[in-house]
Design a protein around this motif. Structure first.
Motif, PDB file in Angstrom:
ATOM      1  N   LEU A 208       0.839  -1.190   0.000  1.00 24.05           N
ATOM      2  CA  LEU A 208       0.000   0.000   0.000  1.00 24.05           C
ATOM      3  C   LEU A 208       0.881   1.249   0.000  1.00 24.05           C
ATOM      4  O   LEU A 208       2.067   1.178   0.344  1.00 24.05           O
ATOM      5  CB  LEU A 208      -0.977  -0.001   1.172  1.00 24.05           C
ATOM      6  N   ALA A 209       0.305   2.380  -0.388  1.00 27.37           N
ATOM      7  CA  ALA A 209       1.087   3.616  -0.536  1.00 27.37           C
ATOM      8  C   ALA A 209       0.440   4.741   0.274  1.00 27.37           C
ATOM      9  O   ALA A 209      -0.743   5.038   0.101  1.00 27.37           O
ATOM     10  CB  ALA A 209       1.174   4.015  -2.007  1.00 27.37           C
ATOM     11  N   PRO A 210       1.197   5.388   1.157  1.00 28.39           N
ATOM     12  CA  PRO A 210       0.641   6.505   1.935  1.00 28.39           C
ATOM     13  C   PRO A 210       0.514   7.761   1.074  1.00 28.39           C
ATOM     14  O   PRO A 210       1.336   8.018   0.198  1.00 28.39           O
ATOM     15  CB  PRO A 210       1.675   6.709   3.047  1.00 28.39           C
ATOM     16  N   TYR A 211      -0.528   8.536   1.336  1.00 26.86           N
ATOM     17  CA  TYR A 211      -0.740   9.766   0.574  1.00 26.86           C
ATOM     18  C   TYR A 211      -1.263  10.872   1.492  1.00 26.86           C
ATOM     19  O   TYR A 211      -1.752  10.630   2.597  1.00 26.86           O
ATOM     20  CB  TYR A 211      -1.713   9.536  -0.583  1.00 26.86           C
ATOM     21  N   GLY A 212      -1.145  12.089   0.982  1.00 28.96           N
ATOM     22  CA  GLY A 212      -1.759  13.247   1.620  1.00 28.96           C
ATOM     23  C   GLY A 212      -2.461  14.064   0.556  1.00 28.96           C
ATOM     24  O   GLY A 212      -2.021  14.127  -0.598  1.00 28.96           O
ATOM     25  N   ILE A 213      -3.589  14.679   0.919  1.00 29.10           N
ATOM     26  CA  ILE A 213      -4.399  15.434  -0.030  1.00 29.10           C
ATOM     27  C   ILE A 213      -4.787  16.781   0.583  1.00 29.10           C
ATOM     28  O   ILE A 213      -5.118  16.856   1.774  1.00 29.10           O
ATOM     29  CB  ILE A 213      -5.684  14.667  -0.412  1.00 29.10           C
ATOM     30  N   LEU A 214      -4.738  17.826  -0.228  1.00 33.81           N
ATOM     31  CA  LEU A 214      -5.383  19.093   0.095  1.00 33.81           C
ATOM     32  C   LEU A 214      -6.475  19.303  -0.934  1.00 33.81           C
ATOM     33  O   LEU A 214      -6.226  19.193  -2.142  1.00 33.81           O
ATOM     34  CB  LEU A 214      -4.391  20.255   0.035  1.00 33.81           C
ATOM     35  N   ALA A 215      -7.681  19.592  -0.499  1.00 31.90           N
ATOM     36  CA  ALA A 215      -8.794  19.754  -1.423  1.00 31.90           C
ATOM     37  C   ALA A 215      -9.622  20.966  -1.024  1.00 31.90           C
ATOM     38  O   ALA A 215      -9.814  21.235   0.163  1.00 31.90           O
ATOM     39  CB  ALA A 215      -9.667  18.498  -1.432  1.00 31.90           C
TER      40      ALA A 215
END
Length: 607
Positions: A208-215
């Motif tokens: 699995l791959a960690p991510y971060g999002i700004l929306a």
């Protein structure tokens, strides 16, 4: 007119045309209404009613078909963790673990004492959703059921209130035998530290791959849309700065999903990406030395602007634990604070402030202005101090210029004889004039140099005053309580003596009924102009006579801090030129020049 006055006229006219063109060609447009919020769904999941959610990164290659993740209905009343520091207040939603409620205690919307403090982030379902979201993109053998998503309901494992000394740990147990934890900490300013951990208690290796999002939903309500200011995506990737306006994002080439387009950058060593507004910014910052994928995305169907950082896929064997640490900046674009983060390892972070094309001038100009303000404690006096320093730096050039102008004045009788002798033979006139200049060692163009040097300095200071947070709501004297805004005084109410408000800034009435600072600007330009004799040509004399008053009305709508600079600059220039010309044995006849200029502007030149 002689070459000296001709060059001076051309330089002044050039600066006038450039500044006027700003407002004619690039007027700030009226702000459009933002459409009501539309439902948004997680990619590959069932629609989430009444939500404005980001689209999560696509699952890692080789994963099973995506299924709907465990969800919980999200409203502004969702269970939350309180956030409280000296500079920030807000909360974190346990639905999705979203950082979506953030306010800046040190900044208010207006100058009124009872004005609301600035709201940075807003939850889904509010009028202006804008938030940070973290998670894991599933890899081989996993589905969206097995990883936390935007609607996952987290539990608090440690901590009830997030402070600078008390981090919070959230936990969610996956049906696939994975335990996810998210540790959220914050420093004394605006930097969050996010540590995502996955523990495999199952019987098979997973990826699995960690991510971060700004929306954010739609463009900001207070979008300036002014060409001198960048608003939108700002990113650093291995030393290369990128700035993408909101209006350019729908034109991205990469089709990320139905209705969504993206721009993707592979980062090898260091970088960051986020959204920048006029004074505020949110930024995703992976750890230095961490390769990752940097994405800017726009979903047209949902009108969602999004930035992502997707770290490399990790393999987690049974009994093994893996973690990924990143940072999130969410706050005010304070020069000193951002510079501190850059020194602490965030590569090129100071470039997140929009310094513009003249960055080699705007950066040192602001650094000096900041130092002066720290020493003086008043931004208006600091601008005047900065003007003194700039004039001192340019003094050698100015001295030569004013000495040359004084010598040119001494040569006026001889130049008049040459003009009379040569008549209409312009070629002979030029030759004899050049011979005279060479003999007397006079440079007729020297008078233009200080003016030409002032043009990029003026533009750079305008950029500094318009862009930097430190000028926002910065007081000076009396009625001048915001140097980033136009002068609020007006002839309309006798500069505050009458009991009604001045015309609204930016209106036609405000341009007509100008304030104290524009008046002082016009007077200072007028007096500086009268140190020099009026042009012999009546048309040019008329243009010169009107120039200070045209500038007075035109610059009246500029930030008052810039007008303070221009007044100080004119006053210092007048004083320098007067004293230098006196030292050369020439006593400027200011009153005589005014009278002469009026006469020449009012009647045709004698033939």
């Amino acid at each position: 007119m002689d070459d000296q006055n001709k060059n001076l006229f051309l330089a002044t006219a050039l600066s006038f045309v450039v500044i006027l063109a700003w407002f004619i060609l690039f007027p700030p447009p009226e702000q459009p209404e933002i459409d009501p919020n539309a439902p948004v769904a997680i990619e590959g999941a069932a629609p989430a009613a009444d939500n404005d959610l980001a689209v999560a990164p696509a699952a890692a290659p080789g994963s099973a078909p995506a299924q709907a993740a465990e969800t919980a209905s999200e409203t502004t009343e969702a269970p939350r963790v309180t956030l409280d520091t000296d500079r920030l207040e807000g909360s974190i939603s346990l639905v999705g673990g979203r950082i979506d409620d953030l306010r800046l205690k040190d900044y208010r919307e207006t100058l009124d004492d009872d004005s609301a403090i600035v709201q940075m982030l807003d939850p889904a379902g509010s009028d202006n959703p804008y938030y940070a979201l973290y998670g894991w993109a599933p890899g081989a053998g996993l589905t969206l059921d097995d990883v936390p998503g935007a609607n996952t309901l987290w539990a608090i494992e440690t901590g009830q209130t997030l402070t600078t000394t008390s981090p919070v740990i959230l936990r969610w147990d996956s049906p696939a035998g994975l335990t996810f934890r998210r540790t959220v900490a914050i420093d004394a300013n605006y930097m969050f530290s996010i540590t995502q951990t996955v523990e495999n208690t199952g019987g098979a290796t997973v990826s699995l791959a960690p991510y971060g999002i700004l929306a954010r939903k739609g463009e900001p309500d207070d979008l300036k849309n002014f060409f001198v200011l960048h608003e939108g995506v700002v990113a650093m990737a291995d030393g290369t700065l990128s700035e993408i306006d909101y209006g350019d994002m729908p034109d991205f080439n990469v089709i990320a999903s139905e209705g969504a387009r993206a721009e993707v950058t592979q980062v090898a060593e260091s970088g960051w990406i986020g959204f920048t507004d006029h004074y505020w910014m949110t930024t995703l910052i992976p750890a230095a030395g961490t390769p990752y994928k940097q994405v800017a995305k726009y979903d047209e169907r949902r009108d969602i602007y999004q930035t992502e950082t997707v770290l490399q896929t990790v393999q987690v064997a049974p009994g093994e634990t893996k973690n990924a640490s990143t940072q999130l900046f969410a706050g005010a674009k304070e020069w000193e604070t951002i510079r501190g983060y850059e020194k602490g390892g965030v590569d090129g972070f100071l470039d997140s402030i929009d310094w513009g094309w003249f960055f080699f001038l705007t950066k040192p100009i602001f650094a000096v202005l900041h130092w002066l303000n720290a020493a003086i404690g008043n931004m208006g006096w600091s601008i005047i101090g900065l003007t003194l320093l700039i004039k001192a730096l340019l003094f050698p050039l100015a001295y030569k210029s004013y000495v040359s102008m004084a010598k040119m004045k001494e040569l006026q009788p001889e130049m008049a004889k040459i003009k009379e002798r040569t008549g209409d033979d312009r070629e002979k006139l030029q030759k004899e004039m050049m011979a005279l200049y060479k003999k007397e060692k006079v440079n007729p163009a020297a008078g233009c140099l200080p003016i030409l040097m002032q043009i990029p300095i003026f533009f750079s200071l305008y950029k500094v005053i318009f862009v930097t947070l430190e000028l926002r709501h910065a007081p000076f004297l009396g009625p001048f309580q915001d140097l980033s805004a136009p002068d609020t005084t007006s002839i309309f109410n006798l500069f505050g003596a009458l009991p009604w408000a001045a015309p609204e800034a930016g209106s036609i009435m405000a341009l007509i009924f100008i304030g104290i600072l524009p008046l002082l600007l016009g007077i200072s330009m007028f007096l500086q102009q009268k140190l020099n004799p009026a042009p012999t040509d009546p048309t040019q004399a008329m243009i010169f006579a009107w120039m200070p008053w045209v500038f007075m009305f035109m610059l009246g709508g500029f930030a008052s801090g810039l007008v303070v600079y221009w007044i100080a600059n004119n006053t210092i220039t007048f004083t320098q030129q007067y004293l230098i010309m006196r030292s050369q044995g020439f006593k400027p006849d200011i009153l005589g020049n005014i009278t002469s200029g009026l006469k020449k502007a009012g009647k045709p030149e004698d033939k």
